[in-house]
Design a protein around this motif. Structure first.
Motif, PDB file in Angstrom:
ATOM      1  N   LEU A  30       0.839  -1.208   0.000  1.00  0.00           N
ATOM      2  CA  LEU A  30       0.000   0.000   0.000  1.00  0.00           C
ATOM      3  C   LEU A  30       0.872   1.255   0.000  1.00  0.00           C
ATOM      4  N   GLU A  31       0.542   2.203  -0.872  1.00  0.00           N
ATOM      5  CA  GLU A  31       1.285   3.471  -0.970  1.00  0.00           C
ATOM      6  C   GLU A  31       0.265   4.600  -1.079  1.00  0.00           C
ATOM      7  N   ARG A  32       0.506   5.676  -0.320  1.00  0.00           N
ATOM      8  CA  ARG A  32      -0.491   6.751  -0.315  1.00  0.00           C
ATOM      9  C   ARG A  32      -0.468   7.574  -1.611  1.00  0.00           C
ATOM     10  N   ALA A  39      12.284  10.082  -0.691  1.00  0.00           N
ATOM     11  CA  ALA A  39      13.753  10.033  -0.820  1.00  0.00           C
ATOM     12  C   ALA A  39      14.201   8.989  -1.830  1.00  0.00           C
ATOM     13  N   SER A  40      13.456   7.912  -1.951  1.00  0.00           N
ATOM     14  CA  SER A  40      13.904   6.786  -2.784  1.00  0.00           C
ATOM     15  C   SER A  40      14.032   7.126  -4.259  1.00  0.00           C
ATOM     16  N   VAL A  41      13.248   8.094  -4.734  1.00  0.00           N
ATOM     17  CA  VAL A  41      13.377   8.467  -6.147  1.00  0.00           C
ATOM     18  C   VAL A  41      14.084   9.821  -6.303  1.00  0.00           C
ATOM     19  N   PRO A 378      17.293   5.067   8.036  1.00  0.00           N
ATOM     20  CA  PRO A 378      18.635   4.662   7.601  1.00  0.00           C
ATOM     21  C   PRO A 378      19.493   5.829   7.141  1.00  0.00           C
ATOM     22  N   GLY A 379      18.918   7.038   7.094  1.00  0.00           N
ATOM     23  CA  GLY A 379      19.695   8.218   6.724  1.00  0.00           C
ATOM     24  C   GLY A 379      20.151   8.164   5.282  1.00  0.00           C
ATOM     25  N   GLY A 380      21.350   8.717   5.048  1.00  0.00           N
ATOM     26  CA  GLY A 380      21.871   8.807   3.687  1.00  0.00           C
ATOM     27  C   GLY A 380      22.411   7.498   3.162  1.00  0.00           C
ATOM     28  N   MET A 383      19.382   3.841   0.464  1.00  0.00           N
ATOM     29  CA  MET A 383      19.359   3.195  -0.850  1.00  0.00           C
ATOM     30  C   MET A 383      20.357   2.036  -0.842  1.00  0.00           C
ATOM     31  N   THR A 384      21.531   2.308  -0.300  1.00  0.00           N
ATOM     32  CA  THR A 384      22.559   1.271  -0.201  1.00  0.00           C
ATOM     33  C   THR A 384      22.041   0.057   0.569  1.00  0.00           C
ATOM     34  N   LEU A 385      21.475   0.321   1.737  1.00  0.00           N
ATOM     35  CA  LEU A 385      21.195  -0.781   2.670  1.00  0.00           C
ATOM     36  C   LEU A 385      19.828  -1.430   2.492  1.00  0.00           C
TER      37      LEU A 385
HETATM   38  C1  LIG Z   1      18.605  13.753  -1.964  1.00  0.00           C
HETATM   39  C2  LIG Z   1      18.920  12.415  -1.345  1.00  0.00           C
HETATM   40  C3  LIG Z   1      20.023  11.696  -1.791  1.00  0.00           C
HETATM   41  C4  LIG Z   1      20.307  10.442  -1.238  1.00  0.00           C
HETATM   42  N1  LIG Z   1      21.287   9.685  -1.788  1.00  0.00           N
HETATM   43  C5  LIG Z   1      21.466   8.405  -1.365  1.00  0.00           C
HETATM   44  C6  LIG Z   1      22.369   7.559  -2.028  1.00  0.00           C
HETATM   45  O1  LIG Z   1      22.928   7.900  -3.073  1.00  0.00           O
HETATM   46  N2  LIG Z   1      22.623   6.329  -1.499  1.00  0.00           N
HETATM   47  C7  LIG Z   1      21.965   5.894  -0.370  1.00  0.00           C
HETATM   48  O2  LIG Z   1      22.276   4.805   0.098  1.00  0.00           O
HETATM   49  N3  LIG Z   1      20.997   6.650   0.209  1.00  0.00           N
HETATM   50  C8  LIG Z   1      20.737   7.882  -0.267  1.00  0.00           C
HETATM   51  N4  LIG Z   1      19.763   8.654   0.310  1.00  0.00           N
HETATM   52  C9  LIG Z   1      18.939   8.077   1.378  1.00  0.00           C
HETATM   53  C10 LIG Z   1      17.817   7.201   0.815  1.00  0.00           C
HETATM   54  O3  LIG Z   1      17.240   7.799  -0.314  1.00  0.00           O
HETATM   55  C11 LIG Z   1      16.743   6.958   1.874  1.00  0.00           C
HETATM   56  O4  LIG Z   1      17.332   6.483   3.086  1.00  0.00           O
HETATM   57  C12 LIG Z   1      15.738   5.911   1.399  1.00  0.00           C
HETATM   58  O5  LIG Z   1      15.250   6.230   0.126  1.00  0.00           O
HETATM   59  C13 LIG Z   1      14.567   5.782   2.386  1.00  0.00           C
HETATM   60  O6  LIG Z   1      13.625   4.921   1.784  1.00  0.00           O
HETATM   61  P1  LIG Z   1      12.179   4.739   2.414  1.00  0.00           P
HETATM   62  O7  LIG Z   1      11.492   3.710   1.575  1.00  0.00           O
HETATM   63  O8  LIG Z   1      12.296   4.520   3.882  1.00  0.00           O
HETATM   64  O9  LIG Z   1      11.508   6.184   2.303  1.00  0.00           O
HETATM   65  P2  LIG Z   1      10.662   6.924   1.115  1.00  0.00           P
HETATM   66  O10 LIG Z   1      11.340   6.837  -0.180  1.00  0.00           O
HETATM   67  O11 LIG Z   1      10.348   8.272   1.652  1.00  0.00           O
HETATM   68  O12 LIG Z   1       9.356   6.061   1.029  1.00  0.00           O
HETATM   69  C14 LIG Z   1       8.347   6.107   2.019  1.00  0.00           C
HETATM   70  C15 LIG Z   1       7.015   5.948   1.310  1.00  0.00           C
HETATM   71  O13 LIG Z   1       5.994   5.720   2.270  1.00  0.00           O
HETATM   72  C16 LIG Z   1       4.826   6.376   1.827  1.00  0.00           C
HETATM   73  N5  LIG Z   1       3.953   6.555   2.990  1.00  0.00           N
HETATM   74  C17 LIG Z   1       4.199   7.308   4.092  1.00  0.00           C
HETATM   75  N6  LIG Z   1       3.166   7.200   4.948  1.00  0.00           N
HETATM   76  C18 LIG Z   1       2.262   6.359   4.389  1.00  0.00           C
HETATM   77  C19 LIG Z   1       0.988   5.847   4.793  1.00  0.00           C
HETATM   78  N7  LIG Z   1       0.440   6.171   5.972  1.00  0.00           N
HETATM   79  N8  LIG Z   1       0.319   5.001   3.966  1.00  0.00           N
HETATM   80  C20 LIG Z   1       0.860   4.653   2.759  1.00  0.00           C
HETATM   81  N9  LIG Z   1       2.060   5.114   2.327  1.00  0.00           N
HETATM   82  C21 LIG Z   1       2.752   5.945   3.138  1.00  0.00           C
HETATM   83  C22 LIG Z   1       5.354   7.676   1.226  1.00  0.00           C
HETATM   84  O14 LIG Z   1       4.423   8.264   0.343  1.00  0.00           O
HETATM   85  C23 LIG Z   1       6.621   7.197   0.535  1.00  0.00           C
HETATM   86  O15 LIG Z   1       6.410   6.857  -0.830  1.00  0.00           O
HETATM   87  C24 LIG Z   1      19.490   9.928  -0.195  1.00  0.00           C
HETATM   88  C25 LIG Z   1      18.389  10.666   0.261  1.00  0.00           C
HETATM   89  C26 LIG Z   1      18.099  11.893  -0.310  1.00  0.00           C
HETATM   90  C27 LIG Z   1      16.911  12.662   0.182  1.00  0.00           C
END
Ligand SMILES: Cc1cc2nc3c(=O)[nH]c(=O)nc-3n(C[C@H](O)[C@H](O)[C@H](O)COP(=O)(O)OP(=O)(O)OC[C@H]3O[C@@H](n4cnc5c(N)ncnc54)[C@H](O)[C@@H]3O)c2cc1C
Length: 406
Positions: A30-32, A39-41, A378-380, A383-385
């Protein structure tokens, strides 16, 4: 076979879904939003092993790198390439840092090698600026962040055990004997387990479990250019990146001259990766003070452009797009300040918490209700982890026996 609900369509949610289906489980995802928008894209797509802290963080990164290759073998559309990276060095005090790092025993695990200026240009001819030396990291790699979530979903579409539902904001999660997840349309999803990967949105459905968590959010500025017209054979970092990655900590780093104040005001380092279309993704900044501005400030772009042109020894191609991104990061906290909850998780960080902290102090993983796992922070390095975090969550949730070897 278990029924799993994954909440969040970013890289963490996508990797949890992929691994669970691979392990034979049935997944509702599920995605809102209409698709991943967080951050992932918005990231570089750097699978960055080189700069990780020695110990658990490096081990996770090495395992993640293996898993990315495995995912790429099944899903070529993620654009994985083992292109390595070069951190370009222009001063003697910076050279001292990378020399110290290359002399350590774990340099081999990181795939590190010291290059002189000529070797930098020979390995990556697009770097025709004035490199004194370079830190080559052979284990660093890259994927296409804007393609990964959709490519993973597409690969699962034909399995008969995966459903992706966009436009579904999850508003409630309950312990019902099993797990009961409710989305904003009123639909209810009963399952055996749920994984919440809701990213940097620390309120909403996960908010009640994150109120006491030592998380912070970080804002980054990014841009992408038109095709460069030549190949950047490796990803590239400048020496300010040495200040941001824990692997470089040591006496030489502490002797490093202070950063340029203009860049330091934005928490700037230069990272650059070439996209498959030849364009360059360039960043970044690190801004911690909330509320974040909503303007796309020009100053960091001016500074980054100057740095890139210096390293490339040529003008930057036209910038085609600019954006900012925010990630969630488990904030550094004193060792021993762990907060153990009733399920035995801890929100603290540091060596002393490693035994009970499901995220090893590297990201936040809490079992917030029986069978409900919340994973973020997971911070920066998210994507790696992402693949190894997913693997570890599924093992903790009893959905995977142990880490498979192939
Ligand atoms: C500019 C930038 C550069 C980076 N570069 C790197 C890199 O090169 N290498 C690396 O390892 N990491 C990098 N990172 C870190 C990495 O991108 C993030 O740690 C990672 O993408 C986090 O993934 P996520 O799925 O937790 O979060 P997100 O990508 O934010 O995904 C969370 C999703 O949950 C959805 N959501 C939230 N609440 C709800 C809800 N209640 N119901 C349904 N859906 C919901 C949101 O809409 C979103 O799509 C970077 C980050 C940024 C911002």
């Amino acid at each position: 076979m278990a029924r799993l609900v994954v909440v969040g369509g970013g890289v963490l949610g996508s990797m949890h879904a992929w691994m669970a289906v691979e392990a034979g489980h049935d997944v509702v995802h599920l995605e809102r939003e209409a698709g991943a928008r967080g951050a992932s894209v918005r990231n570089f797509g750097l699978v960055w092993v080189s700069g990780r802290a020695r110990g658990a963080e490096l081990e996770l990164a090495v395992r993640a790198r293996e898993l990315w290759e495995r995912v790429a073998g099944r899903i070529p559309a993620i654009g994985f390439r083992a292109n390595g990276s070069i951190t370009v060095i222009t001063r003697d005090d910076e050279l001292a840092v990378i020399s110290e790092v290359c002399a350590r025993a774990d340099a081999v695990d990181r795939g590190l090698r010291l290059l002189d200026g000529d070797e930098v240009t020979a390995m990556n001819p697009a770097l025709r600026g004035l490199a004194l030396a370079g830190l080559y990291a052979s284990r660093d790699a890259a994927v296409e962040p804007r393609l990964v979530p959709a490519a993973v979903r597409d690969s699962l579409a034909g399995t008969g055990r995966y459903r992706f539902l966009p436009g579904r904001e999850v508003v409630d999660v309950q312990d019902s004997g099993g797990v009961r997840v409710t989305d904003a349309t009123g639909d209810v999803w009963d399952a055996d387990r749920a994984v919440l990967c809701t990213g940097a949105w620390h309120a909403g459905v996960a908010g009640r479990w994150l109120a006491d968590a030592p998380l912070r959010r970080v804002r980054l500025h990014m841009m992408q250019t038109a095709p460069l017209g030549e190949t950047l054979t490796t990803s590239v970092a400048d020496a300010d990146s040495l200040r941001y990655y824990p692997a470089y900590e040591g006496p030489a780093l502490r002797r490093l001259a202070p950063p340029d104040p203009a860049g330091a005001a934005w928490g700037m380092q230069l990272l650059m990766v070439q996209r498959l279309d030849g364009g360059l993704t360039i960043g970044d900044t690190h801004l911690y003070t909330e509320p974040f501005g909503f303007d796309l400030e020009e100053e960091p772009y001016r500074l980054l452009t100057r740095r890139v042109e210096h390293l490339l020894g040529r003008p930057l191609p036209a910038v085609q797009r600019r954006w900012t991104g925010v990630y969630s990061q488990l904030a550094p906290a004193a060792a021993g300040t762990a907060d153990h909850d009733r399920l035995g998780n801890t929100a603290g960080m540091g060596e002393s918490t490693a035994g009970t902290d499901r995220g090893l102090g590297i990201y936040l993983h809490r079992e917030v209700l029986p069978g409900v796992h919340l994973v973020t922070g997971p911070g920066g390095r998210g994507m790696t982890l992402a693949p190894v975090i997913a693997e570890r969550t599924l093992v903790a949730a009893g959905l995977l026996d142990s880490a498979p070897t192939s």
